[in-house]
Design an enzyme around this catalytic site. Structure first.
Site, mmCIF file in Angstrom:
data_model
loop_
_atom_site.group_PDB
_atom_site.id
_atom_site.type_symbol
_atom_site.label_atom_id
_atom_site.label_comp_id
_atom_site.label_asym_id
_atom_site.label_seq_id
_atom_site.Cartn_x
_atom_site.Cartn_y
_atom_site.Cartn_z
ATOM 1 N N HIS A 161 28.806 46.894 37.568
ATOM 2 C CA HIS A 161 29.812 47.932 37.815
ATOM 3 C C HIS A 161 29.679 49.049 36.777
ATOM 4 C CE1 HIS A 161 33.277 46.082 35.150
ATOM 5 N NE2 HIS A 161 32.162 46.200 34.490
ATOM 6 N N ASP A 210 29.096 38.778 44.884
ATOM 7 C CA ASP A 210 28.063 38.189 44.025
ATOM 8 C C ASP A 210 26.754 38.988 44.087
ATOM 9 O OD1 ASP A 210 26.990 36.271 42.273
ATOM 10 O OD2 ASP A 210 26.165 35.113 43.943
ATOM 11 N N HIS A 211 26.203 39.315 42.905
ATOM 12 C CA HIS A 211 24.963 40.095 42.790
ATOM 13 C C HIS A 211 25.054 41.478 43.416
ATOM 14 C CE1 HIS A 211 23.378 36.247 41.503
ATOM 15 N NE2 HIS A 211 22.314 36.876 41.043
ATOM 16 N N HIS A 259 26.373 48.391 34.308
ATOM 17 C CA HIS A 259 25.986 47.197 33.538
ATOM 18 C C HIS A 259 26.518 45.979 34.291
ATOM 19 C CE1 HIS A 259 30.096 48.196 32.338
ATOM 20 N NE2 HIS A 259 30.259 46.905 32.175
ATOM 21 N N HIS A 319 27.954 41.670 34.586
ATOM 22 C CA HIS A 319 28.721 40.560 33.999
ATOM 23 C C HIS A 319 28.460 39.269 34.772
ATOM 24 C CE1 HIS A 319 31.248 43.048 31.406
ATOM 25 N NE2 HIS A 319 31.395 43.886 32.411
ATOM 26 N N GLU A 323 36.047 38.015 32.582
ATOM 27 C CA GLU A 323 34.929 38.945 32.716
ATOM 28 C C GLU A 323 33.836 38.627 31.706
ATOM 29 O OE1 GLU A 323 34.773 43.507 33.927
ATOM 30 O OE2 GLU A 323 35.430 43.244 31.877
ATOM 31 N N CYS A 355 30.503 51.707 28.816
ATOM 32 C CA CYS A 355 30.810 51.177 30.156
ATOM 33 C C CYS A 355 30.789 52.266 31.219
ATOM 34 C CB CYS A 355 32.171 50.473 30.160
ATOM 35 S SG CYS A 355 32.197 49.046 29.081
HETATM 36 NI NI NI Z 1 32.019 45.836 32.441
#
Ligand code: NI
Length: 155
Positions: free
Chosen positions: A33, A99-100, A58, A60, A144, A52
């Site tokens: 995100h 996911d992904h 980037h 998570h 997160e 960010c």
């Molecule tokens: Ni983040």
């Protein structure tokens, strides 16, 4: 008459003896995100979100924890008839969709909405509520990172 009354009273006590219990289920998934609010200027976004806000985003590896609340059923000893129901709802509605994925680019929810952990837990709650309709949904918690998590318990 008196005995019957006593029996009913005992029956009701027994029914409630299980009490209210909270049961949680965890699933992990990965996402990319970019923190960016359409309400702020380019410069302010950079100032507020720092790294960010980097244009390519980037990622998570997060843990999603969803908690149901309910009375323990005397016969099953559980708060839900089908323990797989919650797991399946989380997979169908969240994991299979997010996911992904890059949340900003690949999901309709976050095309216009900043995908912060705060907005994510509210979105997850709203999506899960469509599947868990009987008021048992108690809390949605998203870890997160190891250090940051957010939770939402509805309005
Ligand atoms: Ni983040």
């Amino acid at each position: 008459m008196h005995v019957k009354h006593m029996n009913n009273k005992y029956k009701n006590m027994k029914k409630e003896s299980g009490g209210v219990v909270y049961v949680s289920h965890r699933e992990s998934f990965c996402y990319g995100h970019r923190m960016h609010s359409k309400y702020f200027s380019k410069e302010d976004n950079k100032k507020i979100f720092g790294k960010c806000n980097e244009i390519n985003g980037h990622g998570h590896n997060c843990i999603l924890e969803v908690t149901l609340r309910g009375n323990v059923n005397n016969k099953s000893g559980m708060i839900t008839k089908d323990v797989k129901e919650l797991k399946k709802a989380i997979k169908d509605v969240i994991v299979n969709e997010w996911d992904h994925k890059n949340l900003n680019l690949d999901t309709s929810i976050f095309r216009d909405l900043n995908p912060t952990v705060e907005n994510m837990v509210v979105a997850i709650w709203n999506l899960l509520q469509k599947r868990i309709k009987d008021g048992r949904l108690y809390e949605v918690k998203l870890h997160e990172t190891d250090k940051i998590s957010a939770y939402y318990r509805g309005k």
